[in-house]
Every structure is written in structure tokens, then in C-alpha cells.
Design a protein around this motif. Sequence first.
Motif, PDB file in Angstrom:
ATOM      1  N   LYS A   1       0.968  -1.241   0.059  1.00 42.63           N
ATOM      2  CA  LYS A   1      -0.060  -0.029  -0.033  1.00 42.63           C
ATOM      3  C   LYS A   1       0.970   1.336  -0.073  1.00 42.63           C
ATOM      4  N   HIS A   2       1.963   1.318  -0.750  1.00 41.72           N
ATOM      5  CA  HIS A   2       2.664   2.381  -0.554  1.00 41.72           C
ATOM      6  C   HIS A   2       2.138   3.680  -1.609  1.00 41.72           C
ATOM      7  N   GLU A   3       1.138   3.288  -2.339  1.00 41.68           N
ATOM      8  CA  GLU A   3       0.416   4.229  -3.132  1.00 41.68           C
ATOM      9  C   GLU A   3      -0.359   5.055  -2.502  1.00 41.68           C
ATOM     10  N   THR A   4      -0.663   4.698  -1.214  1.00 46.27           N
ATOM     11  CA  THR A   4      -1.272   5.453  -0.383  1.00 46.27           C
ATOM     12  C   THR A   4      -0.693   6.219   0.676  1.00 46.27           C
ATOM     13  N   ASP A   5       0.525   6.009   0.960  1.00 50.95           N
ATOM     14  CA  ASP A   5       1.417   6.405   1.848  1.00 50.95           C
ATOM     15  C   ASP A   5       2.566   7.525   1.326  1.00 50.95           C
ATOM     16  N   LYS A   6       2.206   8.726   1.977  1.00 51.76           N
ATOM     17  CA  LYS A   6       3.019  10.017   1.424  1.00 51.76           C
ATOM     18  C   LYS A   6       4.332   9.781   1.775  1.00 51.76           C
ATOM     19  N   SER A   7       4.851   8.885   2.482  1.00 53.94           N
ATOM     20  CA  SER A   7       6.394   8.510   2.669  1.00 53.94           C
ATOM     21  C   SER A   7       6.974   8.289   1.605  1.00 53.94           C
ATOM     22  N   TYR A   8       6.284   7.787   0.527  1.00 51.80           N
ATOM     23  CA  TYR A   8       6.947   7.064  -0.458  1.00 51.80           C
ATOM     24  C   TYR A   8       6.479   8.132  -1.968  1.00 51.80           C
ATOM     25  N   ASP A   9       6.254   9.122  -1.663  1.00 51.59           N
ATOM     26  CA  ASP A   9       5.753  10.156  -2.794  1.00 51.59           C
ATOM     27  C   ASP A   9       7.034  10.733  -3.316  1.00 51.59           C
ATOM     28  N   ASN A  10       8.413  10.577  -2.648  1.00 50.46           N
ATOM     29  CA  ASN A  10       9.747  10.966  -3.203  1.00 50.46           C
ATOM     30  C   ASN A  10      10.497   9.890  -3.667  1.00 50.46           C
ATOM     31  N   VAL A  11       9.776   8.991  -3.802  1.00 47.65           N
ATOM     32  CA  VAL A  11      10.705   7.698  -4.243  1.00 47.65           C
ATOM     33  C   VAL A  11      10.949   7.911  -6.024  1.00 47.65           C
ATOM     34  N   ILE A  12      12.343   8.038  -6.088  1.00 49.25           N
ATOM     35  CA  ILE A  12      12.803   8.371  -7.786  1.00 49.25           C
ATOM     36  C   ILE A  12      12.865   7.078  -8.590  1.00 49.25           C
ATOM     37  N   LEU A  13      13.165   5.892  -7.808  1.00 47.61           N
ATOM     38  CA  LEU A  13      13.360   4.524  -8.509  1.00 47.61           C
ATOM     39  C   LEU A  13      12.889   3.794  -7.502  1.00 47.61           C
ATOM     40  N   HIS A  14      12.359   2.579  -8.393  1.00 42.38           N
ATOM     41  CA  HIS A  14      11.784   1.376  -7.717  1.00 42.38           C
ATOM     42  C   HIS A  14      12.764   0.334  -8.351  1.00 42.38           C
ATOM     43  N   VAL A  15      13.647  -0.330  -7.429  1.00 39.23           N
ATOM     44  CA  VAL A  15      14.510  -1.428  -7.656  1.00 39.23           C
ATOM     45  C   VAL A  15      13.928  -2.905  -7.473  1.00 39.23           C
ATOM     46  N   VAL A  16      13.871  -3.718  -8.491  1.00 36.79           N
ATOM     47  CA  VAL A  16      13.000  -4.950  -8.103  1.00 36.79           C
ATOM     48  C   VAL A  16      13.957  -6.085  -8.821  1.00 36.79           C
ATOM     49  N   TRP A  17      13.530  -7.253  -8.270  1.00 38.03           N
ATOM     50  CA  TRP A  17      14.020  -8.469  -8.883  1.00 38.03           C
ATOM     51  C   TRP A  17      13.425  -8.700 -10.187  1.00 38.03           C
ATOM     52  N   GLU A  18      12.046  -8.618 -10.011  1.00 35.43           N
ATOM     53  CA  GLU A  18      11.325  -9.034 -11.206  1.00 35.43           C
ATOM     54  C   GLU A  18      10.214  -7.929 -11.419  1.00 35.43           C
ATOM     55  N   HIS A  19       9.973  -7.347 -12.663  1.00 35.21           N
ATOM     56  CA  HIS A  19       9.020  -6.263 -13.134  1.00 35.21           C
ATOM     57  C   HIS A  19       7.736  -7.168 -13.613  1.00 35.21           C
ATOM     58  N   ASP A  20       6.620  -6.942 -12.745  1.00 35.05           N
ATOM     59  CA  ASP A  20       5.497  -7.647 -13.235  1.00 35.05           C
ATOM     60  C   ASP A  20       4.217  -6.592 -13.445  1.00 35.05           C
ATOM     61  N   VAL A  21       4.502  -5.328 -12.874  1.00 38.00           N
ATOM     62  CA  VAL A  21       3.425  -4.373 -12.969  1.00 38.00           C
ATOM     63  C   VAL A  21       4.027  -3.121 -13.045  1.00 38.00           C
ATOM     64  N   ASP A  22       3.309  -2.079 -13.696  1.00 45.60           N
ATOM     65  CA  ASP A  22       3.813  -0.700 -13.751  1.00 45.60           C
ATOM     66  C   ASP A  22       3.280  -0.061 -12.217  1.00 45.60           C
ATOM     67  N   ILE A  23       3.826   0.748 -11.623  1.00 46.34           N
ATOM     68  CA  ILE A  23       3.634   1.291 -10.580  1.00 46.34           C
ATOM     69  C   ILE A  23       3.344   2.960 -10.514  1.00 46.34           C
ATOM     70  N   TYR A  24       2.410   3.453  -9.709  1.00 46.07           N
ATOM     71  CA  TYR A  24       2.351   4.759  -9.836  1.00 46.07           C
ATOM     72  C   TYR A  24       2.246   5.228  -8.415  1.00 46.07           C
ATOM     73  N   ARG A  25       2.717   6.741  -8.181  1.00 44.73           N
ATOM     74  CA  ARG A  25       2.357   7.332  -6.889  1.00 44.73           C
ATOM     75  C   ARG A  25       1.049   7.841  -6.666  1.00 44.73           C
ATOM     76  N   ALA A  26       0.845   8.452  -5.434  1.00 48.80           N
ATOM     77  CA  ALA A  26      -0.531   8.901  -5.180  1.00 48.80           C
ATOM     78  C   ALA A  26      -1.086   9.754  -6.098  1.00 48.80           C
ATOM     79  N   ASP A  27      -0.380  10.620  -6.860  1.00 45.47           N
ATOM     80  CA  ASP A  27      -0.692  11.469  -7.767  1.00 45.47           C
ATOM     81  C   ASP A  27      -0.861  10.963  -9.057  1.00 45.47           C
ATOM     82  N   ASN A  28      -0.711   9.669  -9.254  1.00 41.28           N
ATOM     83  CA  ASN A  28      -0.708   8.925 -10.406  1.00 41.28           C
ATOM     84  C   ASN A  28       0.349   9.105 -11.276  1.00 41.28           C
ATOM     85  N   SER A  29       1.308   9.738 -10.865  1.00 40.55           N
ATOM     86  CA  SER A  29       2.733   9.911 -11.768  1.00 40.55           C
ATOM     87  C   SER A  29       3.434   8.484 -11.646  1.00 40.55           C
TER      88      SER A  29
END
Length: 424
Positions: free
Chosen positions: A73-101
Motif C-alpha cells: 500500500k505504498h501508493e497511499t503512503d505519503k512517505s513514498y511520494d519522493n521515491v525516484i526509483l523502484h528497484v525490483v528483482w522481477e518487474h510484473d506491473v507498472d506502479i504509480y504514486r498517489a498523484d498517479n505519476s
Amino acid sequence: MQEDFLHYIWKFQKYNFTNAITTAGESILVQEVGFHNQLSGPDFFNSKIKIGDQLWAGNLEIHLKSSDWYIHKHETDKSYDNVILHVVWEHDVDIYRADNSPVATLELKDKVPPGMVQNYERLLSRGFKWINCEDSFGQFSDFETVHWLERLYFERLEEKSVLISQLLLKTGNNWEAVLFQVLAKSFGLNVNGESFLSIAQSFDFNIFRKNQDHLFKLEALLLGQAGLLEKEYEDAWFQKLKSEYRYLQHKYQLSAAQVIKPKFFRLRPDNFPVIRLVQLAKLYADTPSFFEKITHAGSTADFYQIFEVTLKDYWNMHYHFGKEHLPRKKKTSRAFIELVFINAVLPFRFAYFNHFGKPEDAVTELAEHIPAEENSVIHKFNLLRPGVAVNSMQSQALLQLKKNYCDLNRCLHCDLGIKYIRPA
């Protein structure tokens, strides 16, 4: 696969970052990996990453799969609004911030050397092993092992310094009182350590110091506060001690309400709380300027001499009140002195010297001249790597390794674990 492996990969840039691109096809150039956050919130703070033509400064989050972003539930947590890069082992879906960026994503699955992944998985597939790397523990180089154990020893001293700092705060920075309290705890060993500490904290140390020249008064004070003079015995010495304690109790308005009662169960007679408390009293009564001697002693021989205590008279024939035995000297053994030295004196001197900006060499040199403890953990390490624990500095470091790293599967925080997973 665990996220701490990905944390390690990112923190030390152990992936093929040549021509690295996001899942959207933009180039990635890492200028600063950021500060590794061990608490709640994004995994790395203050990273600097150039994505495409834009330099970004902000936080970074790591997951096994991109979809974990939504599971947590990071998309609803303001602590993650300033995430500039999401590092993953496997990419299975595009992700968006709370403002849909959209959040740029770096997939590592095809960028990490296969050998490193295999070694990591082999290391963590513990099965019935005592420690994950036990098959290789004896094969690490002497330099790597010695260097890591030295760091672990100081880590252990730092941990023990936490209690000393807490006691300093409670005593108003009274170093003499703190020394008395940590010594009391060590005299209680594992079974009665907390009990003896509570006894030492149950009265103002100035009371103890005022009566330091009178062994009988110190015995009465410690045994009385421990609750060991409450029962009735047809024993003249017991009655004298009890009478003296009542006098001290009235004079100094003593209370033992917060004292943890010491235990006798399954203890060898030499470790009975009565004997250990009387030995502690005699140690102080026999050693004028005790604090100065402890902080200035420069050799292990000095400490053996200070802590070699022999009880006399009544105690030659008693381990407890009312039960007499054939005369037997009750002397602090060399092994007991070494335990007190390892668990109380050296941590205290480390904290004391650090506080006053003095060098730590005096602590390590003394630790190197005390034999390693003998217990099941040290015995097992010596079987895996003969001679790895010869002195107390090494054995303390190995206890730290086992408890804080091996038992918790923190291999990626261990220098030897990291060495293991690096491909040859």
C-alpha cells in the motif's frame, strides 16, 4: 530470494550497470546509492540518480516484485511520494504514486551474475547446518577472519556499553557506582546477574563506600538487601549479620522492594548467591582505592591479584547459613576471575576510556591475554576452524557472530557471508 539480497546488490552496486535502463527504456546513471534506512519508510534515502536526461534526488524503494508496491500500500503512503526509483528483482506491473505519476523501475533479474545468485541461495539453504557457511568457515583467509572478528569484538563492546550508559544516567555520571553495579551483575553470572544488579542498585553507592573499611557491614548490607537474612537460623553469625543489617536498614532508610530475589536452584555451591555476595564485599574491603586500581591496572597479572579473594573464618565451613561442612577454602577461581574480567571489567574500561577520549589499545591488549571462554559455541567454532578462538577477544567476537548474524541469517551483513556469495 530475500529483499536483503537486493539491498546488498544495490548498496554495493553488484549488478551489470553498463547500459542499465529502466523498464520504460530510459538510461540510468547512479551518482549516489543513498543512505541505507533500517527503519520504516523507503529503503534508501537521499539517492542521486540520472534517469534519461534528468538528475533526480530522492528516495529509493526495493522489492522482489513491482506489484509488492501495491501489496504494501505504498501508493497511499505519503512517505513514498519522493521515491525516484523502484528497484525490483522481477518487474510484473507498472506502479504509480498517489498523484498517479509513474515511478521509474529498474529490474535486476538479468543483470546480476548467476554465480552470485547461486552462492546466495546455497548459503541460505541451511537445512540442518549449525551455521549457514559451516562447510566453508575454515576456508576463509586468516586475514579476512581476523579482521572481521576484531570488528565484531568492538561491536560487542559497544553493545555492552549501552547498559553502562544507562547506569551512568541513573547514577548522575557516577563512574564508581557504575563499576560496582556492573561488577555485581557479573558476580551473579547468568543465573543471578539481574538479581545482583538490582541489589547493587537498591541503595546509594555512597553508603557502600562509607562502610568499605568494614567487611562485616558490607556483608550485612548485601545479604540483607538480597533478602538472604529474612529467614531464621540457629546460627550465631547469621544472627549477628541480621542485627547489623537491621541497624543499617534503619540508619540509611533502606528498601529492598525492587530487588529480584537470587536463586539457588541448580547452582554449584561455589556459585551460591551467599558466597558470591560475600566475595564481592571482601573484594572491596580488601582493596583500598578500588576504582583507581581498576582503571589504571595495566596487565592481566594486576587484575588476577586484585580479584583473587579468599573467604575466611565462618565461611570456611559454610556455603549457606545453618549448614556446616568440613573446612574448605573458598577462593575466587581463575576461571571465575576471567569471566568477571571479560563481562564487566573490559566493557567498563572500554566505555570509560571512550568517554574520556583515551585509546582503546589497552582494552584489546588485555583481552588478547585472557584465554577464550569454554562453552559449546566456542567449541563448535574451533571444530570448524581449529585455533579460531584462542583468546577472549576472539571468543567474544564469535559469540557476537553466532547470536547477531548466524542465528538471524544476517549473512549479507557479515564480511564472511559476503565473501561467500561473491562469484570466484
